[in-house]
Write a protein that holds these residues in place. Structure first.
Motif, PDB file in Angstrom:
ATOM      1  N   LEU A   1       7.219  -2.739   2.540  1.00 38.95           N
ATOM      2  CA  LEU A   1       7.459  -1.719   3.547  1.00 38.95           C
ATOM      3  C   LEU A   1       5.895  -1.294   3.978  1.00 38.95           C
ATOM      4  O   LEU A   1       5.134  -1.279   3.109  1.00 38.95           O
ATOM      5  N   GLU A   2       5.891  -1.201   5.244  1.00 37.68           N
ATOM      6  CA  GLU A   2       4.492  -0.777   5.658  1.00 37.68           C
ATOM      7  C   GLU A   2       4.714   0.514   6.779  1.00 37.68           C
ATOM      8  O   GLU A   2       5.938   0.822   7.029  1.00 37.68           O
TER       9      GLU A   2
ATOM     10  N   SER B   1       0.690  -1.161  -0.219  1.00 39.80           N
ATOM     11  CA  SER B   1       0.031  -0.082   0.017  1.00 39.80           C
ATOM     12  C   SER B   1       0.839   1.223  -0.017  1.00 39.80           C
ATOM     13  O   SER B   1       0.383   2.377  -0.270  1.00 39.80           O
ATOM     14  N   LEU B   2       2.168   1.122   0.294  1.00 40.84           N
ATOM     15  CA  LEU B   2       2.999   2.387   0.384  1.00 40.84           C
ATOM     16  C   LEU B   2       3.803   2.516  -0.925  1.00 40.84           C
ATOM     17  O   LEU B   2       4.898   3.209  -0.819  1.00 40.84           O
ATOM     18  N   GLY B   3       3.473   1.924  -1.656  1.00 38.72           N
ATOM     19  CA  GLY B   3       4.464   1.631  -3.009  1.00 38.72           C
ATOM     20  C   GLY B   3       4.777   2.732  -3.678  1.00 38.72           C
ATOM     21  O   GLY B   3       5.606   3.186  -4.049  1.00 38.72           O
ATOM     22  N   GLU B   4       3.722   3.559  -3.669  1.00 44.82           N
ATOM     23  CA  GLU B   4       3.971   4.992  -4.647  1.00 44.82           C
ATOM     24  C   GLU B   4       4.768   5.894  -3.914  1.00 44.82           C
ATOM     25  O   GLU B   4       5.694   6.580  -4.190  1.00 44.82           O
ATOM     26  N   TYR B   5       4.430   5.858  -2.400  1.00 45.82           N
ATOM     27  CA  TYR B   5       5.257   6.794  -1.469  1.00 45.82           C
ATOM     28  C   TYR B   5       6.600   6.354  -1.510  1.00 45.82           C
ATOM     29  O   TYR B   5       7.594   7.284  -1.317  1.00 45.82           O
ATOM     30  N   GLN B   6       6.915   4.847  -1.304  1.00 50.89           N
ATOM     31  CA  GLN B   6       8.253   4.469  -1.374  1.00 50.89           C
ATOM     32  C   GLN B   6       9.233   4.725  -2.786  1.00 50.89           C
ATOM     33  O   GLN B   6      10.190   5.282  -2.674  1.00 50.89           O
TER      34      GLN B   6
ATOM     35  N   GLY C   1       4.772   1.031  17.062  1.00 51.85           N
ATOM     36  CA  GLY C   1       3.752   2.177  16.743  1.00 51.85           C
ATOM     37  C   GLY C   1       3.712   2.707  15.307  1.00 51.85           C
ATOM     38  O   GLY C   1       4.268   2.241  14.195  1.00 51.85           O
ATOM     39  N   ASP C   2       2.992   3.967  15.303  1.00 53.11           N
ATOM     40  CA  ASP C   2       2.551   4.490  14.094  1.00 53.11           C
ATOM     41  C   ASP C   2       3.957   5.084  13.597  1.00 53.11           C
ATOM     42  O   ASP C   2       4.883   5.697  13.924  1.00 53.11           O
ATOM     43  N   ASP C   3       3.922   5.183  12.031  1.00 52.54           N
ATOM     44  CA  ASP C   3       5.162   5.871  11.423  1.00 52.54           C
ATOM     45  C   ASP C   3       6.236   5.366  11.703  1.00 52.54           C
ATOM     46  O   ASP C   3       7.476   6.256  11.771  1.00 52.54           O
ATOM     47  N   SER C   4       6.467   4.036  12.170  1.00 48.49           N
ATOM     48  CA  SER C   4       7.907   3.327  12.293  1.00 48.49           C
ATOM     49  C   SER C   4       8.488   2.705  10.870  1.00 48.49           C
ATOM     50  O   SER C   4       9.629   2.449  11.068  1.00 48.49           O
ATOM     51  N   TYR C   5       7.641   2.620   9.976  1.00 51.63           N
ATOM     52  CA  TYR C   5       7.960   2.202   8.621  1.00 51.63           C
ATOM     53  C   TYR C   5       8.589   0.632   8.714  1.00 51.63           C
ATOM     54  O   TYR C   5       9.905   0.803   8.224  1.00 51.63           O
ATOM     55  N   PRO C   6       8.042  -0.342   9.178  1.00 52.31           N
ATOM     56  CA  PRO C   6       8.674  -1.492   9.198  1.00 52.31           C
ATOM     57  C   PRO C   6       8.852  -2.078   7.723  1.00 52.31           C
ATOM     58  O   PRO C   6       7.935  -1.786   6.797  1.00 52.31           O
ATOM     59  N   PHE C   7       9.927  -2.776   7.457  1.00 49.17           N
ATOM     60  CA  PHE C   7      10.195  -3.615   6.180  1.00 49.17           C
ATOM     61  C   PHE C   7      10.230  -5.175   6.473  1.00 49.17           C
ATOM     62  O   PHE C   7      10.979  -5.603   7.301  1.00 49.17           O
TER      63      PHE C   7
ATOM     64  N   ALA D   1      15.584  -0.072   1.287  1.00 45.54           N
ATOM     65  CA  ALA D   1      14.340  -1.039   0.906  1.00 45.54           C
ATOM     66  C   ALA D   1      13.967  -1.444  -0.189  1.00 45.54           C
ATOM     67  O   ALA D   1      13.984  -2.663  -0.518  1.00 45.54           O
ATOM     68  N   THR D   2      14.308  -0.249  -1.187  1.00 46.21           N
ATOM     69  CA  THR D   2      14.283  -0.787  -2.715  1.00 46.21           C
ATOM     70  C   THR D   2      15.408  -1.435  -2.978  1.00 46.21           C
ATOM     71  O   THR D   2      14.980  -2.343  -4.141  1.00 46.21           O
TER      72      THR D   2
END
Length: 206
Positions: free
Chosen positions: A149-150, A69-74, A157-163, A137-138
């Motif tokens: 990436l999430e 779901s974060l593909g475009e952001y990434q 928590g929020d906005d921790s961007y786990p991969f 990540a890429t």
């Protein structure tokens, strides 16, 4: 490159960073909003859909790039990292394992810059941790054909961007943040070798 020269480049790059982001297009918040499910129930557009035109041999690896779901952001953050590295430091980030050494050099210089005590640039450098974390990540996705990436993590928590990769969860953006603000103890080349290369090739890889 002499350390003083690198620090000067970092200072100029930090000052010009938001101009580059503005010229790159949408803001980070817009990209994250675009990645959220739409009200009509359809999933967001996946950038990886565009790789269907690529040769079959490359589909699996390219298909993993910018997945989820974060593909475009990434993708936007990764493109920005590549642009900053090229335009401000003359370094070409080519999505190879070896390019992590270039990221290490840039963020190592950013750490030295923080020691000068210019607090007003902290927000810029936090953004650097985000975009170079997306680049890492890429690279993993491109080189291994795996990973996603999430945005949030159940524990951190929020906005921790786990991969998520090979059954494990890593935090490339946190790696970059620690390198910038905590220093050489968080060397990215060593971290990447331990967390990624040793798992791919074994602990004797270089």
């Amino acid at each position: 490159m002499p350390i003083f020269t690198l620090i000067i480049l970092i200072a100029l790059a930090v000052l010009g960073f938001y101009a580059i982001r503005r010229s790159a297009g949408r803001s980070k918040q817009q990209l994250e909003d675009d990645s959220a499910p739409s009200q009509n129930g359809r999933p967001p557009r996946q950038v990886s859909d565009e790789v269907e035109r690529e040769p079959d041999a490359d589909k699996r690896r390219l298909g993993a790039m910018y997945s989820g779901s974060l593909g475009e952001y990434q993708k936007e953050e990764t493109d920005l990292a590549v642009r900053v590295a090229n335009e401000k430091f003359g370094r070409t980030l080519d999505y190879s394992h070896r390019s992590i050494a270039d990221v290490e050099a840039i963020l190592g210089g950013a750490h030295d810059y923080t020691l000068m005590g210019d607090a007003k640039d902290t927000d810029n450098l936090v953004d650097w941790a985000e975009m170079f974390g997306c680049y890492i990540a890429t690279v993993i996705q491109k080189q291994t054909g795996e990973g996603q990436l999430e945005r949030d993590h159940q524990d951190l928590g929020d906005d921790s961007y786990p991969f998520h990769w090979k059954g494990e969860t890593i935090f490339p953006q946190s790696w970059c943040h620690k390198r910038i603000f905590e220093g050489p103890a968080h060397d990215l080349s060593r971290k990447y070798k331990t967390e990624i290369l040793d798992r791919i090739y074994g602990p004797t890889s270089t």
